[in-house]
Motif scaffolding. Structure first.
Motif, short mmCIF file in Angstrom:
data_model
loop_
_atom_site.label_atom_id
_atom_site.label_comp_id
_atom_site.label_asym_id
_atom_site.label_seq_id
_atom_site.Cartn_x
_atom_site.Cartn_y
_atom_site.Cartn_z
N LEU A 187 -2.43 0.23 0.80
CA LEU A 187 -3.14 -0.67 1.71
C LEU A 187 -4.60 -0.88 1.33
O LEU A 187 -5.23 -1.83 1.78
CB LEU A 187 -3.04 -0.15 3.15
CG LEU A 187 -1.65 -0.13 3.76
CD1 LEU A 187 -1.68 0.46 5.16
CD2 LEU A 187 -1.04 -1.54 3.79
N PHE B 176 -6.70 -0.12 4.97
CA PHE B 176 -6.09 1.02 5.66
C PHE B 176 -6.90 1.40 6.90
O PHE B 176 -6.35 1.52 8.01
CB PHE B 176 -5.99 2.22 4.72
CG PHE B 176 -5.26 3.39 5.34
CD1 PHE B 176 -3.90 3.56 5.16
CD2 PHE B 176 -5.94 4.33 6.12
CE1 PHE B 176 -3.21 4.62 5.75
CE2 PHE B 176 -5.27 5.40 6.71
CZ PHE B 176 -3.90 5.54 6.52
N ASP B 177 -8.20 1.61 6.75
CA ASP B 177 -9.01 2.03 7.90
C ASP B 177 -9.12 0.92 8.95
O ASP B 177 -9.20 1.20 10.15
CB ASP B 177 -10.41 2.44 7.43
CG ASP B 177 -10.38 3.71 6.60
OD1 ASP B 177 -9.70 4.68 7.00
OD2 ASP B 177 -11.02 3.73 5.53
N ARG C 71 -1.88 4.94 1.93
CA ARG C 71 -3.33 4.70 1.96
C ARG C 71 -3.77 3.95 0.70
O ARG C 71 -4.54 2.98 0.77
CB ARG C 71 -4.09 6.01 2.10
CG ARG C 71 -5.61 5.84 2.01
CD ARG C 71 -6.35 7.13 2.24
NE ARG C 71 -6.46 7.43 3.65
CZ ARG C 71 -7.40 6.93 4.46
NH1 ARG C 71 -8.29 6.06 3.99
NH2 ARG C 71 -7.44 7.29 5.71
N CYS D 261 -0.13 4.42 9.46
CA CYS D 261 -1.52 3.96 9.39
C CYS D 261 -1.91 3.65 10.82
O CYS D 261 -1.52 2.61 11.36
CB CYS D 261 -1.63 2.73 8.50
SG CYS D 261 -3.26 1.95 8.52
#
Length: 378
Positions: A157, A161-162, A154, A136
């Motif tokens: 999280l 995540f981003d 992904r 990540c």
């Protein structure tokens, strides 16, 4: 965060896993199947680079082999000698005991005096125990689980995540501090996931401004994870994730993310409009011992509030001062928590199975609910 009359609820396996080796081993066996933070891609930038880490007390290593990152349990398939005996390095996968050599798939390809075992290395069918690896941003996670047997990283999280991908996008290798803590890993994480102790334990540092005020802060829960923002916007997590995706987020407000089972990522202002990211993990070693691993680096975002003229003018000098002070500051804040955890561990057999939690400890209650679910699911 809503004040309420607390209803004590027993924590799962509490305090058994802090004192009973058998209960601790069972707990760690279950946690080994869960995505766990291992380290940064900065440490495996070149072909052949590797670093050592742990997943639920089991030694593992991550290595760049060509364009791929691979992870394996840190033991030779022959007689379980540890393949990596330093924190990091570069080189082929060769056992230091009998010089068995492995390829990028973990399969043995060279065995000295192979005729003693059989016609060829391939016929031995000996291979390293793999771990599933994913990233990540520059954060590397791993787990002992066949690919596809659980949620992707992904998905695991979720909304973070981003955010974590963006917040870890530092161009320089994070600086690192570590120490042994004579306390259970879960006790250590508890100190990171509640906000009631700050003005007392961190009176000289993070707690100088007093207790968090509910009207100025907000808690978020997503999956097994949580976050604290020094901003009351109830949509703050979703908004930050969207801005991180499109590259428009700017450093503002203290915020901290707790990622189950043992990762804390904090975004904190150190001085004027100078923001840093601090990543902390408490890796379990035994029922009564953990290893604290902490990384820190300058936040990879411009500040939302433009720095004042005196900050810009003196930054060459103050950057040098911050570089010298940060290791001391990070250690001091974490050691304030570690001291408390070690005192609790000293009477672990007396800890209440159902602590009384208030509004500022709501995320600790969430964490324990996630832990109980993880113990049931694994």
């Amino acid at each position: 965060m809503k004040p309420q009359i607390p209803t004590p609820t027993p924590f799962a396996n509490w305090p058994d896993t802090l004192i009973d080796p058998a209960r601790f081993r069972d707990e760690q066996t279950r946690l080994a199947r869960i995505w766990t933070f291992l380290g940064f891609t900065h440490d495996v930038a070149k072909d052949g680079d590797w670093f050592r880490a742990t997943i639920a007390t089991r030694s593992v290593f991550v290595q760049r082999l060509g364009e791929e990152l691979r992870g394996f349990e840190n033991r030779c398939a022959h007689r379980s000698f540890p393949l990596r005996n330093a924190d990091k390095g570069n080189g082929p996968i060769v056992c230091g005991f009998h010089h068995w050599r492995y390829d990028k798939n973990g399969e043995v390809v060279e065995v000295p005096q192979c005729a003693l075992f059989g016609p060829s290395p391939g016929e031995l069918a000996a291979r390293l125990n793999p771990i599933e690896i994913d990233t990540c941003g520059s954060l590397i996670f791993g787990r002992f689980a066949p690919p596809g047997s659980g949620p992707s990283l992904r998905l695991y999280l979720g909304e973070s995540f981003d955010i974590l991908a963006a917040i870890s996008a530092t161009s320089v290798a994070p600086r690192f501090v570590t120490r042994s803590v004579e306390a259970n890993w879960r006790l250590c994480f508890h100190a990171n996931v509640e906000d009631y102790h700050g003005p007392i334990i961190h009176a000289r540092t993070l707690g100088k401004s007093g207790y968090p005020r509910p009207e100025r802060t907000h808690y978020f829960r997503f999956g097994w994870h949580s976050a604290f923002f020094a901003n009351p916007d109830p949509d703050g997590l979703t908004r930050m994730a969207a801005e991180c995706r499109n590259g428009t987020w700017r450093s503002a407000n203290y915020r901290v993310f707790q990622i189950f089972p043992d990762l804390t990522v904090s975004h904190v202002r150190v001085h004027w409009e100078n923001w840093f990211v601090v990543v902390v993990q408490y890796a379990p070693v035994s029922p009564s011992r953990s290893v604290m691993r902490a990384w820190y680096y300058r936040a990879p975002f411009p500040p939302r509030v433009p720095p004042p003229w005196y900050d810009r003018l003196t930054r060459p000098l103050t950057n040098l001062v911050r570089r010298l002070v940060m290791p001391y500051l990070v250690r001091m804040v974490l050691d304030e928590d570690n001291f408390v955890c070690e005192r609790q561990q000293s009477i672990a057999q007396q800890l209440s199975p159902a602590p009384i939690l208030g509004a500022l400890e709501e995320r600790l209650a969430w964490y324990e609910e996630a832990y109980a679910e993880a113990m049931r699911a694994s």
